[in-house]
Write an enzyme that holds these catalytic residues in place. Structure first.
Site, PDB file in Angstrom:
ATOM      1  N   GLU A   1      71.494  45.584 120.183  1.00  0.00           N
ATOM      2  CA  GLU A   1      70.358  45.395 118.917  1.00  0.00           C
ATOM      3  C   GLU A   1      71.333  46.029 117.793  1.00  0.00           C
ATOM      4  O   GLU A   1      71.262  47.200 117.496  1.00  0.00           O
ATOM      5  CB  GLU A   1      69.267  46.344 119.332  1.00  0.00           C
TER       6      GLU A   1
ATOM      7  N   CYS B   1      66.812  49.266 110.538  1.00  0.00           N
ATOM      8  CA  CYS B   1      68.080  48.107 110.729  1.00  0.00           C
ATOM      9  C   CYS B   1      67.203  47.010 110.238  1.00  0.00           C
ATOM     10  O   CYS B   1      68.158  46.059 109.628  1.00  0.00           O
ATOM     11  CB  CYS B   1      68.144  47.905 112.271  1.00  0.00           C
TER      12      CYS B   1
HETATM   13  P1  NAD Z   1      75.927  54.105 115.711  1.00  0.00           P
HETATM   14  O1  NAD Z   1      76.443  52.912 116.198  1.00  0.00           O
HETATM   15  O2  NAD Z   1      76.742  55.127 114.851  1.00  0.00           O
HETATM   16  O3  NAD Z   1      75.244  55.326 116.885  1.00  0.00           O
HETATM   17  C1  NAD Z   1      74.324  54.481 117.847  1.00  0.00           C
HETATM   18  C2  NAD Z   1      74.517  55.428 119.026  1.00  0.00           C
HETATM   19  O4  NAD Z   1      75.996  55.012 119.644  1.00  0.00           O
HETATM   20  C3  NAD Z   1      74.535  56.793 119.251  1.00  0.00           C
HETATM   21  O5  NAD Z   1      73.836  57.292 120.319  1.00  0.00           O
HETATM   22  C4  NAD Z   1      75.787  57.218 119.261  1.00  0.00           C
HETATM   23  O6  NAD Z   1      76.167  58.528 120.046  1.00  0.00           O
HETATM   24  C5  NAD Z   1      76.644  56.331 120.203  1.00  0.00           C
HETATM   25  N1  NAD Z   1      78.020  56.028 119.911  1.00  0.00           N
HETATM   26  C6  NAD Z   1      78.886  56.353 119.086  1.00  0.00           C
HETATM   27  N2  NAD Z   1      80.066  56.140 119.112  1.00  0.00           N
HETATM   28  C7  NAD Z   1      80.246  55.495 120.289  1.00  0.00           C
HETATM   29  C8  NAD Z   1      81.279  55.067 121.083  1.00  0.00           C
HETATM   30  N3  NAD Z   1      82.517  54.871 120.740  1.00  0.00           N
HETATM   31  N4  NAD Z   1      80.821  54.171 122.140  1.00  0.00           N
HETATM   32  C9  NAD Z   1      79.733  54.181 122.711  1.00  0.00           C
HETATM   33  N5  NAD Z   1      78.478  54.723 122.024  1.00  0.00           N
HETATM   34  C10 NAD Z   1      78.727  55.404 120.853  1.00  0.00           C
HETATM   35  O7  NAD Z   1      74.378  53.830 114.892  1.00  0.00           O
HETATM   36  P2  NAD Z   1      73.524  54.694 114.099  1.00  0.00           P
HETATM   37  O8  NAD Z   1      74.226  55.239 112.947  1.00  0.00           O
HETATM   38  O9  NAD Z   1      72.896  55.844 114.796  1.00  0.00           O
HETATM   39  O10 NAD Z   1      72.387  53.961 113.687  1.00  0.00           O
HETATM   40  C11 NAD Z   1      72.514  52.893 112.623  1.00  0.00           C
HETATM   41  C12 NAD Z   1      72.824  51.495 112.822  1.00  0.00           C
HETATM   42  O11 NAD Z   1      72.158  51.082 114.026  1.00  0.00           O
HETATM   43  C13 NAD Z   1      72.624  50.532 111.742  1.00  0.00           C
HETATM   44  O12 NAD Z   1      73.727  49.728 111.558  1.00  0.00           O
HETATM   45  C14 NAD Z   1      71.263  49.828 111.999  1.00  0.00           C
HETATM   46  O13 NAD Z   1      71.139  48.619 111.384  1.00  0.00           O
HETATM   47  C15 NAD Z   1      71.285  49.903 113.441  1.00  0.00           C
HETATM   48  N6  NAD Z   1      70.040  49.749 114.132  1.00  0.00           N
HETATM   49  C16 NAD Z   1      69.623  48.586 114.781  1.00  0.00           C
HETATM   50  C17 NAD Z   1      68.565  48.389 115.445  1.00  0.00           C
HETATM   51  C18 NAD Z   1      68.108  47.267 115.981  1.00  0.00           C
HETATM   52  O14 NAD Z   1      67.010  47.287 116.650  1.00  0.00           O
HETATM   53  N7  NAD Z   1      68.668  45.958 116.039  1.00  0.00           N
HETATM   54  C19 NAD Z   1      67.602  49.494 115.283  1.00  0.00           C
HETATM   55  C20 NAD Z   1      67.798  50.614 114.561  1.00  0.00           C
HETATM   56  C21 NAD Z   1      69.163  50.723 114.083  1.00  0.00           C
END
Ligand code: NAD
Length: 468
Positions: free
Chosen positions: A210, A244
């Site tokens: 997502e 998002c």
């Molecule tokens: P992010 O990708 O920075 O982090 C999300 C999760 O990934 C966190 O729990 C983090 O600990 C983990 N993470 C970080 N590095 C990682 C790695 N190397 N391997 C695996 N996991 C890792 O995202 P964010 O800043 O928390 O959220 C914002 C983003 O999320 C925006 O791009 C937004 O559009 C998207 N988003 C999408 C939805 C959806 O439902 N489609 C909903 C909310 C947010």
């Protein structure tokens, strides 16, 4: 984490076949947890953000998720019924049977982000449970207090074999994404989503991603610009644009640009007469996120955009350290600006103009497939032109974001905005294995069909009939 996964899978296997009541009990406990600790969770979410309206959190993260749990409880019996499928003629007459059973996959990993930290953890969890799975969760390090509270509460309401939460930073997240789960749901950025998929591929773990992207708002000539402005402002200002599905940029008819901007301005001022001391308006989650947005606006200004700050209370943002930022509209944007290259994820709204609607459609098609797409207008031909000539995860017509709140509609992205979906029956199926079960009748079907050696005239007849 490996030990917990091993243990969860062993208990899962041992407990099969589990009665549907066990799934319902888990959903009910997740709902109970949210009901009993909703206020506490809203308080910590506000502390994690700097400021985030507890009322907003109550709607977006607590009540909305409880409601989704209710929806899952209501439908889980129907969802999990085996489906009769047809068999080729004349097998049915001979007593053959085909059915599809939706069976649990096993242990599912949930990696969640900070922007709706409770909703995006417990939302997927409801359907992971509905499908009969166990769950391991790694919430975001940016909302550390909320993550810790979720961990403590899950320990209170579930056994570690049913659900376990792990906290920590990117290293923990990376290790988590490498675990040999039976399925992994990741909600977060496209960049991290790539890493997650790569890590999951080592064990061929299926993923639901997502992700995010730049969700466009296309306004047609026939749009009610005042109403559209108000709705766009609501979607852009909620959670300070850290959604998002937030409307990322607007595409408006050339002659209507000022009217469209005025509509957004009015809508914003009506909902947020002031911002700095206004509890309803969220802070940006961290200094890093705040600086990134300031930099994005400076970059646009340097490259020639007109910057319009919607600051209805005439407040001095420069002297505040609340990480609050007014809605900042960018006029005259070009493709070389960061604001048109990155997902904005904050209260910045670039505006592009078109002479012909085709320009907007072509622009959307030239760029990554967005998570959401929004069309405003009353012209049904135009609406269908926009919908049938673009591709996006989902669509809301005459508003923004709302399609995600329809529990019966699957929610997910396409292309770089993600893959797979949850919500609706699709979410239940996403976390289930669709297992085909065929029952052979007593009669020797292989011989009857000519598939059994020695091959001869019966085989030729069967081939001829299939090729007809
Ligand atoms: P992010 O990708 O920075 O982090 C999300 C999760 O990934 C966190 O729990 C983090 O600990 C983990 N993470 C970080 N590095 C990682 C790695 N190397 N391997 C695996 N996991 C890792 O995202 P964010 O800043 O928390 O959220 C914002 C983003 O999320 C925006 O791009 C937004 O559009 C998207 N988003 C999408 C939805 C959806 O439902 N489609 C909903 C909310 C947010």
């Amino acid at each position: 984490m490996e030990d917990v996964l091993r243990k969860q899978r062993a208990v899962f296997t041992e407990a099969r076949p589990e009665p549907i009541e066990a799934r319902k009990s888990r959903i009910e406990r997740a709902m109970k947890l949210l009901k009993e600790h909703g206020d506490d969770l809203c308080k910590v979410m506000s502390a994690d953000f700097g400021n985030r309206s507890p009322m907003q959190s109550m709607i977006t993260d607590i009540a909305g998720t409880v409601n989704f749990g209710k929806y899952c409880l209501k439908h889980v019996d129907k969802w999990s019924k085996p489906e009769r499928r047809s068999v080729q003629f004349p097998l049915g007459l001979l007593g053959a049977k085909a059915e599809l059973r939706y069976e649990p996959k096993g242990v599912i990993g949930i990696l969640s982000p900070w922007n709706f930290p409770v909703n995006l953890t417990f939302g997927p969890l409801m359907q992971v449970f509905a499908a009969g799975n166990r769950a391991m969760i790694k919430p975001s390090e940016f909302t550390a207090k909320t993550s810790l509270m979720m961990q403590e509460l899950v320990e209170e309401y579930f056994t570690p074999d049913e659900c376990a939460v792990f906290t920590g930073g990117p290293e923990v997240a990376a290790a988590f994404s490498e675990l040999p789960f039976d399925h992994l749901v990741f909600t977060g950025s496209t960049a991290t989503g790539r890493k997650v998929m790569e890590a999951a591929s080592k064990n061929l773990v299926p993923v639901t991603l997502e992700l995010g992207g730049k969700s466009p708002v296309i306004l047609g000539e026939s749009a009610d610009f005042a109403k559209a402005g108000e709705r766009i402002a609501m979607g852009k200002m909620m959670n300070a644009g850290q959604i998002c599905l937030a409307p990322d940029y607007m595409y408006v008819p050339e002659g209507k640009q000022d009217e469209a901007i005025h509509g957004v301005w009015q809508g914003t001022a009506k909902m947020y007469p002031s911002l700095l001391e206004n509890e309803d308006y969220a802070s940006l989650v961290s200094d890093r996120h705040f600086d990134r947005l300031q930099d994005m606006v400076a970059d646009a200004r340097d490259k020639g955009a007109e910057v319009i700050e919607v600051n209805p209370g005439n407040e001095d943002f420069g002297s505040s350290n609340a990480r609050k930022m007014p809605l900042t509209i960018l006029k005259g944007v070009t493709d070389d600006m960061k604001a048109m290259q990155e997902e904005i994820f904050g209260p910045v709204l670039p505006v592009k103009t078109y002479r012909q609607l085709d320009e907007a459609i072509d622009y959307v098609n030239r760029n990554d497939r967005p998570l959401g797409l929004y069309y405003f207008g009353d012209d049904s031909n135009e609406r269908e032109t926009v919908l049938t000539r673009t591709i996006s995860g989902g669509v809301t017509v005459n508003d923004v974001i709302f399609h995600v709140s329809m529990e019966d509609l699957p929610f997910g992205g396409v292309g770089s905005s993600g893959m797979g979906s949850y919500h609706g029956i699709e979410g239940f199926r996403e976390f289930s294995h669709a297992r085909s079960v065929y029952t052979q009748p007593k009669i020797d079907v292989a011989k009857l069909g000519g598939f059994k050696p020695p091959y001869g005239p019966g085989t030729e007849k069967a081939v001829r009939s299939m090729m007809k």
